[in-house]
Design a protein around this motif. Structure first.
Motif, short mmCIF file in Angstrom:
data_model
loop_
_atom_site.label_atom_id
_atom_site.label_comp_id
_atom_site.label_asym_id
_atom_site.label_seq_id
_atom_site.Cartn_x
_atom_site.Cartn_y
_atom_site.Cartn_z
N LEU A 169 -28.17 -27.07 69.84
CA LEU A 169 -28.37 -26.19 68.70
C LEU A 169 -27.21 -25.22 68.52
CD1 LEU A 169 -32.13 -25.48 69.05
CD2 LEU A 169 -31.01 -26.68 67.22
N PHE A 170 -26.70 -24.71 69.63
CA PHE A 170 -25.60 -23.76 69.49
C PHE A 170 -24.30 -24.45 69.12
CE2 PHE A 170 -28.42 -20.68 71.21
CZ PHE A 170 -27.94 -19.49 70.70
N MET A 171 -24.17 -25.69 69.56
CA MET A 171 -22.99 -26.43 69.10
C MET A 171 -23.09 -26.66 67.60
SD MET A 171 -22.56 -29.19 72.11
CE MET A 171 -21.05 -30.03 71.74
N ALA A 172 -24.29 -26.96 67.16
CA ALA A 172 -24.48 -27.11 65.72
C ALA A 172 -24.12 -25.81 65.02
CB ALA A 172 -25.92 -27.51 65.43
N ALA A 173 -24.58 -24.71 65.61
CA ALA A 173 -24.25 -23.41 65.02
C ALA A 173 -22.74 -23.23 64.95
CB ALA A 173 -24.88 -22.29 65.84
N GLY A 174 -22.07 -23.66 66.01
CA GLY A 174 -20.62 -23.56 66.02
C GLY A 174 -20.01 -24.39 64.90
N ILE A 175 -20.54 -25.56 64.71
CA ILE A 175 -19.99 -26.41 63.65
C ILE A 175 -20.26 -25.79 62.28
CG2 ILE A 175 -20.17 -28.67 62.57
CD1 ILE A 175 -20.61 -29.85 65.28
N PHE A 176 -21.46 -25.27 62.12
CA PHE A 176 -21.77 -24.65 60.82
C PHE A 176 -20.84 -23.48 60.56
CE2 PHE A 176 -26.41 -25.99 61.51
CZ PHE A 176 -26.09 -27.27 61.10
N LEU A 177 -20.62 -22.73 61.63
CA LEU A 177 -19.77 -21.56 61.47
C LEU A 177 -18.36 -22.00 61.11
CD1 LEU A 177 -19.82 -18.49 61.77
CD2 LEU A 177 -18.94 -18.79 64.06
N TRP A 178 -17.94 -23.04 61.78
CA TRP A 178 -16.61 -23.58 61.51
C TRP A 178 -16.52 -24.02 60.07
CZ3 TRP A 178 -12.09 -24.41 64.22
CH2 TRP A 178 -11.21 -25.35 63.67
N LYS A 179 -17.62 -24.60 59.60
CA LYS A 179 -17.61 -25.23 58.29
C LYS A 179 -17.82 -24.21 57.18
CE LYS A 179 -18.20 -28.90 55.66
NZ LYS A 179 -17.11 -29.79 55.38
N THR A 180 -18.85 -23.39 57.34
CA THR A 180 -19.22 -22.52 56.23
C THR A 180 -18.78 -21.08 56.47
OG1 THR A 180 -21.32 -21.93 57.18
CG2 THR A 180 -21.27 -23.90 55.86
N GLY A 181 -18.40 -20.77 57.67
CA GLY A 181 -17.99 -19.40 57.96
C GLY A 181 -19.15 -18.43 57.98
N SER A 182 -20.34 -18.93 58.11
CA SER A 182 -21.48 -18.03 58.08
C SER A 182 -22.60 -18.58 58.94
CB SER A 182 -21.96 -17.85 56.64
OG SER A 182 -23.32 -17.47 56.64
N GLU A 183 -23.47 -17.68 59.33
CA GLU A 183 -24.62 -18.15 60.10
C GLU A 183 -25.91 -17.78 59.38
OE1 GLU A 183 -23.60 -16.41 63.75
OE2 GLU A 183 -22.47 -18.15 64.38
N GLU A 184 -25.78 -17.39 58.13
CA GLU A 184 -26.98 -17.12 57.36
C GLU A 184 -27.67 -18.43 57.04
OE1 GLU A 184 -28.76 -14.51 55.67
OE2 GLU A 184 -27.96 -13.52 57.44
N ARG A 185 -29.00 -18.33 56.99
CA ARG A 185 -29.76 -19.54 56.74
C ARG A 185 -29.38 -20.16 55.40
NH1 ARG A 185 -35.67 -18.00 57.10
NH2 ARG A 185 -35.34 -17.48 54.95
N GLY A 186 -29.21 -19.28 54.41
CA GLY A 186 -28.96 -19.79 53.06
C GLY A 186 -27.64 -20.53 52.93
#
Lengths: 166, 504, 94, 142, 275, 110, 494, 81
Positions: free
Chosen positions: B348-365
């Motif tokens: 899950l945290f790796m996914a979070a890392g990828i999302f952050l990398w991709k979208t620059g945000s950790e907001e759900r939206g």
């Protein structure tokens, strides 16, 4: 010349430090002495340009000799002054007897180490504290009462100046 | 010939950390390969140890400095610790490999320090797991904590404050543990766990031992963020950088739970923990509170990473509760969950890392439309989510199975209910995320253009994360399935030997 | 003689309460630094005395020496604060 | 045992408890971060006090072996040693193990202190204050 | 918060007091703590390691593994402080110089690289402290003695209190004294951050490497007895020497880490102007 | 010999006491420093001398070294103590703290 | 009667085959290639299932254990008559549905077809897995897998209504399975120590009456796919899915998996004897009857064709439960048979609904006036399908309903007989308006006047086939009937 | 172990600790923490833990105080409690 200077200052500091090492260590087997040699070498290499900027082997010896002559006198002075301050502190009417003030004067000592010695001697003598000292010998001294201030610069300066050959 | 593997497992990372620390000031390029190589060696060593232990069925003892047990420090690798060692090294290795670019991007000129701290953290955890000395554990705990503080501290804007709170509570926890060791020492005069375990049964009624138990456990509870003292965790983990979070979040709490298990089972005996003291019911209730609290708080979060942190708290409740059910099923579940939860959280945290990398945000939206643009990542993410929910055949299901079985066997229906409640809440949480990323159009944050349009992801171009991040991530998510399917083997071959015979 | 040293040490540790009082109460930070400095010099003597009481004075000298040297560094660091910064009250006004 | 004896004979333990509580109080209830750090330091040293007290041994000397014979009249803190023999006997020396452990604990303490102070500096740079309630206010506002 | 804190503390305190009552008598030579393990250390230290200071022998040999990590803790702290605080070097906007003979301060704006220091022109901090010759000379005078004392402490950890850690701290303190009495920039020029970092890693490396060397020689990690053939002594003396080697490693690590932490803490990561 | 050391220690203690009292009684910190810094230093010197003498009652080489070391501490303190005192005074000056004088009573004796 | 056990990897292969093709489906860039993979998998799967049929008909049981997850419990497959029956239905209908989807998806030019086919394959795997599972754990595993695999299919349109429906779908299905079925399963496991399906159930002797009742109800409602009344409302909502999905999943796979699971649990876990001795069957019958009647009544009021069909499904599913609840041999045979019969009938109806939507874009019954003239083949198939569902000859449904009626008479439950007959009447009542509209009324706007314009051939062919099979089953129900009888025999026998 | 001294120093230590957390100025707190370590050093010495005393002396006097003062120097002295 620079290299020469460095070398001699290295040797001087090495010898002094080795003396200290021996006093500290108190062990004279080969192992500990060689450890000491190594340590002294490291430290002297590290600090030789700092602590002894311009080594004069004979000068240093003379300086130390004079210095050791100065110390008993200083201690005596300090002791006297101590009793004086002691009586001040313990006297019931202390607030009347003390009169703190700052006095300023210029010392004739020019050598930096000499100035420091002088300033520290002043501070060590109870009743007077060196507040500030400039590189040109301007001193401000905080004295606790008139008596303590009276002795300054006086004999002490003479003696310190003599140590540093001025 | 002495079996040096137990030493190598920790010494190699330690030496590598030192080299990396120096290399960070000489040649930064050397840092990463050295660290990866060391962690790989460590992982292989741990795996070899596990194989050895499973094959021989005997614990491996390694004497540091050659001194026998009560005098010197020994490492004891038994089934349980070998298993946890493998998990630690694997998680650390995979996360490091996957976060190379993140590290490079976030800590450009401090790469060496980061990687060094990273490896030190791992080494600390490895040592905590392997050690057979109560005090040595404290030292290693502090190494792990200190490097953890540093790793977390350089995260987002609020990270220093959160980390400072973590530091305070972590220090309280560690110091309580140390105090407990002191109480044990005063009562027995020994620090070695095996030695203590041999002495302690003779002094069951001693108040000092009782207090040692209480204070050690309270210290560990602080460290593992059980309910009333969980305050530090959400802030610290959610504020950390993704590379650090991917290491710390999966491992810290689990290893602490492992230590709790170790202390309760192998130091104080089962008899003492479960029969002499009647604390297990109380602790199960605390665990229930933790689960419910964690789940409910997770519901209230809009920040994805913060939600994960509350889930971690709930998971801690699973493990503690499961362990204190006091039966074989519950303990197996708790131990299995240490493994599974580490992998799940990592995923899950790796996914979070990828999302952050991709979208620059950790907001759900901001997860909008990711199903369209990064299907592989989302596939792995869905697997991880399902595992947290507890859907078979992902591994989360099987540990939950054991936990629930244990709860039923112990008659703790409230615990069972809490577990199911938490599963349902997790389902809500994750499907909410899936919905957002599935139904809503993708917004490219980097380019500011909306190329999703109409149906979410219909026209979206596939823009996966870099291979170096994606491949380890997918590997981990597949591991979720593999672990799930082989959980039977893990339990029968490893965990059953880890639980003392006295437990029914 | 050892008993004498013990009593001297006790007296000294009682005297230590006075500079401690100054550093606890002492209106300004400089008073506190001064109190700490005074505690330091007493502690040095006390350490040696403890060494005598234990009969192992050679073991305690190193501590005392280190103590004397490092106390100086601490005082210097604390006073250095004022060399670079203004006093507390001015900082508060700022 | 009357109250005073208990009080004095275990003074170290009481003191450690008090120090521990002082530190814990500062860590939990104080508002200022550096104060908390100071509290943390005190908290940790309390445990050190506890350990060193465990190691204390009546009538024993410091845990360094003596080389020569025992001097006459030297040392009143280790009366036992005087009628001991030359052989090293455990009863004559203070337990060294807690000291070793506490060296480590002190080191850990100073390491933690360093990291905590570094974090405090970072917090101050971020918020311009060290008071927790002010920081929280600031966070709530924006 | 305050109320909760007070309640917690009250609770903990009562708990602690209740249980402290059950302790063995204070200083009792027959308590388990004094009879179980420690007699072995006390009675065997000389025979096993030839180190009269039991604390040192237990620290660096019996529990040497602990100590290795103790050193690592310090290194971790150094790394952590660096990692948290260090700011990237930035182009300096203003540089202050002081003409020493006249005491005039010159401020230079927007210069590329700072001119070299000279005897006449001296680079100073923005918050300038006048050159205090008393502090400066005294520190300079004391430094070598502090250092030699520190090295003595390191080398004589076997026979008297002290050892790598204490000596290292004193060494570090000497450098800190130098930094306080002079200024940070001079100190950094003398011992750069890079060298401090590398030395700290190297210090721990000496320790761990000694252990690893023992492994390579076919014995357990940190079993210095394995070094006997290398050192040309018997196993007991090899242990003694091994302890010295690791103590030196500890001293090196601790010294440089203390310096390193001080650099970062005192300048808040900028490493230009210190305390 | 013992008598001398007893005497020295006693005088040293007396100075310590005086320094302590001075710390309490004197009006501002400049004047307190006179007591704190200097009387203490003297007390230290005397007591150390007494102790060193006491060591020398058992006159062995090791004990001579111990005595020298004790005196070395004194030497170091004689170097550091005035420097520290000076540093504190300097700190006071830079904190713009006016010294207490008889004419401006109260000034800063709070 | 002892059953001969054959070890074979075939059931596992049958489950696996459609999972294996997924990567190929994903990788295939070409549409035709992609769909041919689907066909290949479907055919292989069907053949694999078929190849096991003779053995099963001989009364043998095929077993295969994949992995032992718990000491005495693992993922294991076991093919018996009942499972075979269901697998046969599902795998044969997959091929048909694939053909149909091809036409439907292409003609409507739906997006994300790759995803569609992939999840379709997963869903089928899961269905076969449920059919062949040897124990409750395996069943649960595939049940969950099916729930999740159908979610993307249900929400295929990815719009607001799909989202709401998807939510509802998950809420009921996952909530039921995690909240009720899972704990029930674990409690059962705790008390009985096994989850293997046994002929007489495993609960007997381990569990008291109260707990047995609670567990039975938890299973009944927990397997929410069966759509028993309070847990039914996901079904109409899920009708937002594309029609092939509705057809296969809501006539065959999903709902039948629910029914199958319930039957399996009642017969294999709870045990017929337990149901009877603790009088649980009465309660089950009551619940099922209520569902039957209420669902039929609701269906009457629905205008949208697919919704009407959905409510019809809810009602029909309860027949299956009802059949089991009767506990008589005929009743159970009827119930099991109804799985097959209803599947063929209902899928035809859904296909028709999809075909109508494909060709005209119409969803509501009231708009279908005269459509029979435009789409005669479709509407004829519709007629046959509805006959089968209502239970009138020549529809296959007649056979199963016959057995159900016989079952009620056998067990002497006259009230239930009344329910059955009444609900059949209601069924007829809600289907009748459709073809009345289609054939005998005409739209005032004359939209469908004399224009034969059927849906694409890929849609029409499948619905013709299923209608045909539906009819054939009336005349030749032997394969399914034998299987059902065998299954009932193994439950009641001995 | 010298209990007479031990008791006196313990009292001083506790006073110092309480003062350190209650003083209304962070620099003072840092300095009092230094004094606290000085006293602790004495305490260890009294209990015969020479190595611990040595470490405490070096760390408490030489390093922690300097660190604390540095940190206060870079933050603020102000505190409300």
């Amino acid at each position: 010349m620079k290299v020469q200077q460095r070398k001699s200052s290295f040797v001087i500091s090495f010898l002094i430090l080795l003396l200290f090492w021996v006093v500290f260590s108190g062990r004279f087997d080969l192992f500990h002495i060689s450890l000491g040699m190594v340590s002294c070498a490291i430290v002297s290499w590290f600090v030789s340009d700092l602590s002894i900027p311009n080594p004069r082997p004979m000068g240093i010896l003379r300086l130390w000799y004079n210095f050791f002559l100065y110390i008993p006198w200083l201690i005596w002075q300090i002791l006297l002054a101590n009793f004086h301050v002691m009586s001040l502190v313990l006297s019931p009417n202390m607030m009347e007897r003390i009169d703190p003030h700052i006095l300023r004067f210029r010392s004739r000592i020019r050598d930096e180490l000499g100035l420091v010695t002088f300033a520290n001697s002043i501070t060590l003598t109870p009743g007077t504290i060196t507040v500030h000292i400039s590189a040109y010998g301007d001193l401000s001294v905080h004295a606790i009462d008139k008596d303590s201030a009276a002795a300054l610069p006086g004999e002490m300066e003479e003696r310190v100046a003599r140590i540093f050959g001025e | 010939m002495v079996n040096t593997l137990p030493a190598l497992v920790i010494i190699v990372p330690l030496l590598a950390a030192l080299m990396v620390a120096a290399a960070g000031f000489i040649d930064k390029r050397a840092c990463f390969p050295v660290a990866v190589a060391a962690l790989s060696v460590s992982f292989l060593g741990a795996a070899a140890l596990l194989v050895q232990v499973v094959n021989t069925g005997l614990a491996i003892e390694y004497r540091f400095a050659g001194w026998a047990a009560p005098m010197g420090i020994v490492y004891v690798i038994d089934h349980l610790s070998a298993l946890v060692l493998v998990v630690i090294t694997a998680v650390s290795l995979v996360n490091l490999v996957s976060s190379k670019q993140t590290i490079h991007r976030e800590f450009a000129d401090k790469e060496g320090a980061f990687i060094s701290l990273y490896v030190l953290f791992t080494a600390g955890l490895i040592g905590m797991t392997a050690t057979g000395d109560a005090f040595n554990l404290y030292v290693l705990l502090e190494i792990a904590s200190l490097s953890g503080y540093a790793l977390i501290g350089l995260g987002k804007a609020r990270a220093p404050l959160a980390t400072l709170n973590y530091l305070f509570l972590g220090t309280i926890g560690a110091t309580f543990y140390l105090l407990g060791v002191g109480y044990l020492y005063i009562a027995t005069g020994s620090l070695n766990m095996a030695d203590l375990a041999a002495i302690l049964p003779g002094m069951k009624d001693s108040g000092i031992v009782l207090f040692a138990f209480i204070i050690m456990l309270s210290g560990l509870f602080v460290k593992m963020a059980l309910f009333p003292v969980h305050g530090w965790l959400p802030g610290a983990y959610s504020q950390s950088s993704s590379a650090a979070a991917g290491l710390i979040a999966p491992l810290t709490t689990k290893v602490t739970v492992y230590i709790m298990v170790r202390i309760c089972l192998n130091l104080f005996s089962v008899d003492y923990t479960f029969h002499q003291l009647n604390v297990s019911d109380f602790l199960v209730w605390v665990a229930i509170a933790t689960i419910v609290f964690g789940s409910l708080s997770a519901l209230a979060q809009t920040d994805y990473k913060k939600m994960l942190t509350y889930i971690i708290i709930a998971e801690v409740g699973y493990m503690v509760g499961g362990f204190f059910l006091g039966n074989r099923m519950g303990m197996s579940g708790a131990i299995l969950h240490i493994v599974n939860d580490a992998v799940m959280t990592l995923c899950l945290f790796m996914a979070a890392g990828i999302f952050l990398w991709k979208t620059g945000s950790e907001e759900r939206g901001d997860l909008k439309g990711l199903f369209g643009s990064m299907p592989f990542t989302m596939a792995g993410f869905v697997l991880a989510g399902l595992s947290i929910i507890g859907v078979p055949p992902t591994c989360g299901f099987f540990s939950k199975w054991y936990l629930v079985s244990g709860g039923i066997a112990a008659g703790q229906y409230a615990f069972v209910a809490a577990l199911l409640f938490s599963s349902l809440v997790n389902a809500v949480l994750f499907f909410r995320l899936f919905e957002i990323s599935y139904f809503e159009p993708f917004i490219d944050h980097h380019h500011g253009s909306d190329d999703g349009g109409g149906h979410g992801g219909a026209g979206a171009v596939i823009q996966e994360a870099p291979m170096a991040m994606l491949v380890p991530f997918l590997f981990v998510s597949i591991m979720l399935l593999v672990l799930g399917i082989y959980s039977g083997r893990i339990v029968t071959n490893i965990i059953h030997f880890a639980i003392p015979a006295g437990v029914i | 003689m050892d008993t004498y040293i013990l009593y001297s040490a006790m007296a000294l540790s009682v005297f230590m309460a006075i500079p401690l009082y100054r550093s606890v109460v002492g209106p300004t930070v400089k008073d506190r630094i001064m109190g700490v400095n005074a505690i330091g010099s007493k502690t040095t003597v006390l350490l040696i005395m403890i060494g005598f009481i234990f009969g192992r004075v050679d073991m305690f000298i190193d501590i005392a020496l280190a103590y004397a040297l490092l106390n100086f560094i601490a005082v210097l660091a604390a006073s250095r604060y004022f060399h670079k910064r203004k006093g507390l009250y001015q900082e508060m006004d700022r | 045992m009357d109250f005073l004896t208990v009080l004095i004979s275990r003074a170290n333990y009481w003191a450690y408890i008090i120090l521990m509580m002082v530190g814990l109080y500062a860590m939990i209830a104080k508002n200022n971060l550096v104060k908390k750090i100071v509290g943390m330091s005190i908290f940790q040293t309390a445990v050190i006090l506890f350990y060193v007290s465990i190691g204390a041994k009546q009538g024993a000397t410091i845990p360094i072996l003596r080389h020569g014979p025992v001097p006459e009249g030297g040392g009143i803190a280790h009366a036992a040693l005087r009628h001991g023999t030359d052989a090293v006997q455990a009863v004559n020396y203070i337990n060294p193990l807690p000291h070793v452990l506490m060296l480590t604990a002190i080191v850990v303490g100073v390491a933690t202190l360093g990291v905590a102070l570094a974090l405090a500096i970072k917090v101050y740079k971020e918020y311009g204050t060290l008071e927790e309630n002010e920081i929280n206010q600031r966070l709530r506002r924006g | 918060m305050k109320l909760i804190g007070k309640m917690t503390i009250l609770l903990c305190g009562i708990l602690l007091i209740v249980f402290a009552n059950k302790f063995p008598e204070f200083g009792d030579p027959h308590s388990p703590a004094s009879t179980h393990l420690s007699p072995y250390y006390i009675e065997h230290t000389m025979a096993d390691t030839a180190v009269p200071n039991m604390v040192t022998s237990v620290l660096a040999d019996y529990r040497g593994y602990d100590t290795m990590f103790e050193t690592t803790v310090i290194l971790t702290a150094g790394l952590a402080c660096f990692f948290l605080l260090r700011l990237p070097e930035e182009e300096e906007k203003e540089i202050y110089f002081r003409h020493v003979p006249t005491g005039v301060t010159i401020r230079i704006e927007e210069c590329g690289a700072a001119p070299e220091d000279s005897d006449v022109f001296q680079r100073i901090d923005a918050q300038w402290v006048p050159r205090d010759i008393i502090i400066r000379s005294t520190s300079r005078l004391l430094m070598p003695f502090i250092q030699i004392f520190a090295l003595y402490v390191v080398a004589h950890g076997h026979h008297s209190p002290g050892g790598g850690f204490q000596g290292g701290v004193i060494l570090g303190a000497a450098v800190i004294l130098f930094a306080i009495s002079h200024n940070l920039r001079t100190t950094v020029a003398k011992i750069s951050e890079t060298s401090a970092a590398i030395m700290s890693a190297a210090g721990v490396f000496i320790y761990a490497g000694t252990g690893a060397l023992c492994v390579m020689l076919g014995e357990n990690f940190l079993n210095y007895g394995a070094l006997a053939p290398l050192l040309g002594t018997d196993r007991v003396m090899a242990r003694s020497h091994g302890i010295l080697i690791v103590e030196i490693g500890v001293a090196l690590a601790v010294m440089s880490v203390m310096i390193w932490i001080y650099y970062n803490l005192s300048s808040a990561g900028k490493q230009d102007e210190g305390l | 010999m013992n008598l001398i050391s007893v005497l020295l220690i006693a005088i040293g203690l007396f100075f310590f006491l005086g320094g302590s009292i001075g710390i309490i009684r004197l009006p501002d910190f400049y004047s307190r420093l006179h007591a704190a810094g200097m009387l203490d230093t003297m007390g230290l010197f005397l007591s150390m001398a007494g102790l060193a003498l006491y060591v020398l009652t058992d006159f062995t080489f090791a004990n001579v070294l111990v005595a020298i070391k004790i005196m070395l501490i004194v030497v170091f303190v004689f170097i550091t103590s005035p420097t520290a005192t000076h540093a504190i005074v300097d700190a006071g000056v830079r904190g713009f703290r006016e010294p207490w004088t008889k004419d401006k009573k109260g000034g800063s004796s709070i | 009667m002892t059953m001969e056990t054959v070890l074979s990897v075939k059931p596992f292969l049958a489950v696996l085959v459609s999972l294996v093709v997924i990567p190929f489906i994903v990788v295939s860039r070409n549409q035709n290639l992609r769909e041919s993979w689907t066909f290949i998998a479907g055919t292989i799967k069907f053949l694999l299932v078929l190849s096991m049929l003779p053995l099963v008909l001989k009364g043998k049981v095929i077993e295969y254990t994949v992995v032992q997850i718990f000491p005495d419990l693992g993922i294991a497959f076991r093919v018996d008559a009942f499972g075979m029956l269901f697998a046969l239905v599902a795998s044969s209908l997959w091929i048909v549905t694939s053909i149909y989807s091809l036409g439907y998806m292409r003609s409507l030019d739906e997006h994300s077809q790759t995803r569609y086919y992939s999840f379709f394959a997963v869903a089928l795997s899961a269905t076969i897995g449920v059919a062949f599972s040897a124990n409750l754990l395996t069943l649960y595993l595939f049940y969950e897998m099916l729930s999740l695999a159908t979610y993307p299919l249900v929400t295929h349109h990815q719009d607001r209504s799909a989202r709401t429906s998807g939510r509802k779908y998950l809420f009921y299905i996952l909530g039921g399975s995690i909240g009720l079925a899972l704990p029930a399963m674990l409690i059962t496991y705790h008390f009985t120590g096994t989850l293997d399906f046994a002929a007489h159930g495993v609960m007997a002797g381990h569990i008291n009456s109260g707990l047995a009742l609670v567990l039975s109800l938890m299973f009944l409602f927990g397997f929410a796919k069966v759509g028993i009344m309070p847990m039914h409302s996901w079904l109409p909502a899920a009708m937002v899915a594309p029609t092939p999905v509705s057809a296969l999943l809501h006539a065959v796979a999903v709902v039948k998996v629910g029914a199958f699971s319930v039957v399996r649990v009642f017969t294999g876990i709870v045990g017929v004897d337990t149901l009877a001795t603790f009088h649980i069957n009465g309660i089950i019958c009551a619940i099922a009857s209520i569902t039957v009647v209420v669902a039929s009544l609701i269906a009457l009021s629905q205008d949208e064709l697919k919704r009407r069909l959905a409510f019809s499904t809810i009602g029909q599913l309860s027949y299956i439960v009802l059949g089991i609840g009767l506990l008589s041999a005929s009743g159970m045979t009827g119930g099991m048979l109804h799985i097959a019969m209803h599947a063929f009938g209902k899928i035809t109806l859904f296909f028709c609904a999809g075909a109508i939507f494909c060709a005209t874009g119409i969803k509501n019954i009231s708009q279908m006036k005269g459509i029979g003239r435009q789409m005669p083949i479709t509407m004829t198939a519709f007629l046959i399908g509805s006959l089968s569902v209502v239970g009138l000859p020549p529809g296959g449904g007649f056979i199963s309903k016959w057995y159900l009626v016989m079952g009620t008479i056998e067990s002497g439950q006259m009230l239930l007989l009344l329910v059955l007959l009444g609900s059949s009447f209601l069924n007829a009542a809600y289907f009748f308006p459709v073809f009345y509209n289609a054939f005998f009324l005409s739209d005032p706007e004359m939209t469908f006047e004399n224009r034969v314009e059927e849906a694409p051939i890929w849609c029409v062919v499948p619905l013709t086939i299923t209608a045909g099979i539906s009819m054939v089953l009336f005349f030749y129900p032997q394969p399914f009937l034998n299987l059902a009888k065998l299954a009932v025999q193994s439950i009641n026998g001995g | 172990m010298i209990w007479q001294l031990d008791l006196i120093i313990l009292v001083l230590v506790i006073v110092c600790a309480i003062a350190a957390i209650n003083v209304k100025d962070l620099l003072s707190a840092a300095i009092l923490l230094g004094a606290y370590s000085f006293l602790l050093c004495l305490l260890w010495a009294i209990m015969g833990a020479v190595d611990v005393a040595f470490t405490e002396a070096t760390v408490g006097a030489g390093v922690s105080t300097v660190f604390c003062v540095s940190a206060v120097f870079h933050t603020t002295r102000r505190t409300t409690d």
